[in-house]
Structures are given as C-alpha cells and as structure tokens.
Enzyme design. Structure first.
Site, PDB file in Angstrom:
ATOM      1  CD  GLU A  46      50.882  36.386  18.761  1.00 41.54           C
ATOM      2  OE1 GLU A  46      51.335  37.539  18.598  1.00 41.54           O
ATOM      3  OE2 GLU A  46      51.376  35.381  18.255  1.00 41.54           O
ATOM      4  CE1 TYR A  47      42.465  41.464  19.730  1.00 46.80           C
ATOM      5  CE2 TYR A  47      44.133  43.002  18.941  1.00 46.80           C
ATOM      6  CZ  TYR A  47      42.822  42.571  18.979  1.00 46.80           C
ATOM      7  OH  TYR A  47      41.869  43.226  18.255  1.00 46.80           O
ATOM      8  CG  ASP A  90      39.741  22.838  12.099  1.00 48.07           C
ATOM      9  OD1 ASP A  90      39.141  22.553  11.037  1.00 48.07           O
ATOM     10  OD2 ASP A  90      39.219  23.521  13.001  1.00 48.07           O
ATOM     11  CE  LYS A  92      37.828  26.151  11.115  1.00 42.68           C
ATOM     12  NZ  LYS A  92      36.624  25.525  11.669  1.00 42.68           N
ATOM     13  N   PRO A  93      40.241  28.785   6.311  1.00 39.10           N
ATOM     14  CG  PRO A  93      39.213  29.582   4.364  1.00 39.10           C
ATOM     15  CD  PRO A  93      39.343  28.351   5.233  1.00 39.10           C
ATOM     16  CG  ASN A  95      41.163  27.501  12.557  1.00 41.65           C
ATOM     17  OD1 ASN A  95      40.525  28.215  13.322  1.00 41.65           O
ATOM     18  ND2 ASN A  95      40.989  26.206  12.487  1.00 41.65           N
ATOM     19  CG  ASP A 108      41.060  26.413  16.717  1.00 45.87           C
ATOM     20  OD1 ASP A 108      41.366  25.647  17.661  1.00 45.87           O
ATOM     21  OD2 ASP A 108      39.919  26.467  16.247  1.00 45.87           O
TER      22      ASP A 108
END
Length: 171
Positions: A46-47, A90, A92-93, A95, A108
C-alpha cells in the site's frame, strides 16, 4: 550472481509470506506479489504518504505524552506481529512512517523472522541464517552477536526507538 538473485527471491518470498498474515491498522499492507515473466520478484505494498517517525516528532515538536501515544500504536503493531510469531528484527525510525493524520505504520519486514521456522533436521532455517542483518544502534545485543532471536530483540529495539524519539536527557 545467481546466488544473490536466489537469495533475493527467497527473501521476498519470505517477506510476502510474513506480510500476508499481518493485517493491522499500523502495519503497511501487502497488496500483491509475485515475479515478472523474466523472474524478477516484486512486492506491491500500500502507498503510505508519510515521513519517518523521528522526523515527524521533530517537525511537530511533539511533547513526551504525544510521542508516547504515537509509540503505543507502534507497540500494538509489534505485539500483533509477535502474536503471529513474527519478529520484525529491524525496528528503527525509517521503518515507521507517520501520515498527516498522525497515524504510524510499520513497514519493511525484509529481515523479519518467523519464530517457528526451524528445519525438521534441526538445522537453521534460511531466515535464521540472515539473523546477522541489523541496524547498528537499534539492534539488540543478541542480534549483533548473531545469536538466536526472540521477541525480546524487538522489545529492545522499541526501547532504543523510545530513547531516540524522546532523547536520553528526557527519560
């Protein structure tokens, strides 16, 4: 090389399998996936029209209480994944995107691991062989050492994320 292509195909197939079971308001949705006629794998997500959570917090000068409310939504998404035996690996900001309405979305799952993916012969699965992929500063100590991972690795990363968003001096 052929090995790198096969590794990419395996990684995308695993990510597709993982995302197919993760329907949650704060996790980016998988819309489709497959391979081109030439064999190039792809995922259609999805966007998400948003910015990284750390940038969002800075640009909106969010007070601690608002940052915590935002992070609770991320924690809910991570908990949802954990209930389905998925460790993100993973967090992190970059993601976590936040849209203009202030809704975060976790994305991600490229190095995510399924907790029940050990091979029948007791050998490591393909996902556990990739356990050495991580983001310095957000990865848990056991992830950095290449040890077996549990949901505790993501919990550690959420703590590091909290520290990055609020700042050590405000904790």
């Amino acid at each position: 090389t052929q090995a790198a292509v096969m590794d990419l195909i395996t990684t995308l197939a695993r990510e597709r399998q993982i995302l197919a079971g993760l329907t949650h308001p704060h996790i980016a949705r998988l819309l489709d996936g497959g391979a081109t006629p030439g064999g190039q794998p792809y995922l259609v997500m999805e966007y998400l029209d948003g910015i990284a959570i750390d940038r969002y917090c800075r640009e909106h000068a969010l007070p601690v209480a608002a940052i915590l409310r935002l992070l609770f939504k991320v924690c809910d998404a991570v908990s949802f994944a954990h209930q389905r035996l998925v460790v993100h690996c993973d967090l992190k900001p970059s993601n976590i995107l936040v849209d203009v309405q202030g809704r975060p979305a976790l994305l991600d799952f490229g190095i995510a691991r399924l907790l029940d993916t050990e091979m029948p012969d007791g050998g490591p699965s393909s996902s556990s062989l990739r356990a050495r992929a991580f983001t310095p500063g957000f990865a848990s100590p056991e992830q950095e050492r290449g040890e077996a991972l549990t949901t505790a690795a993501d919990i550690y990363s959420l703590g590091r994320l909290l520290q990055a968003l609020i700042g050590a001096e405000r904790l």
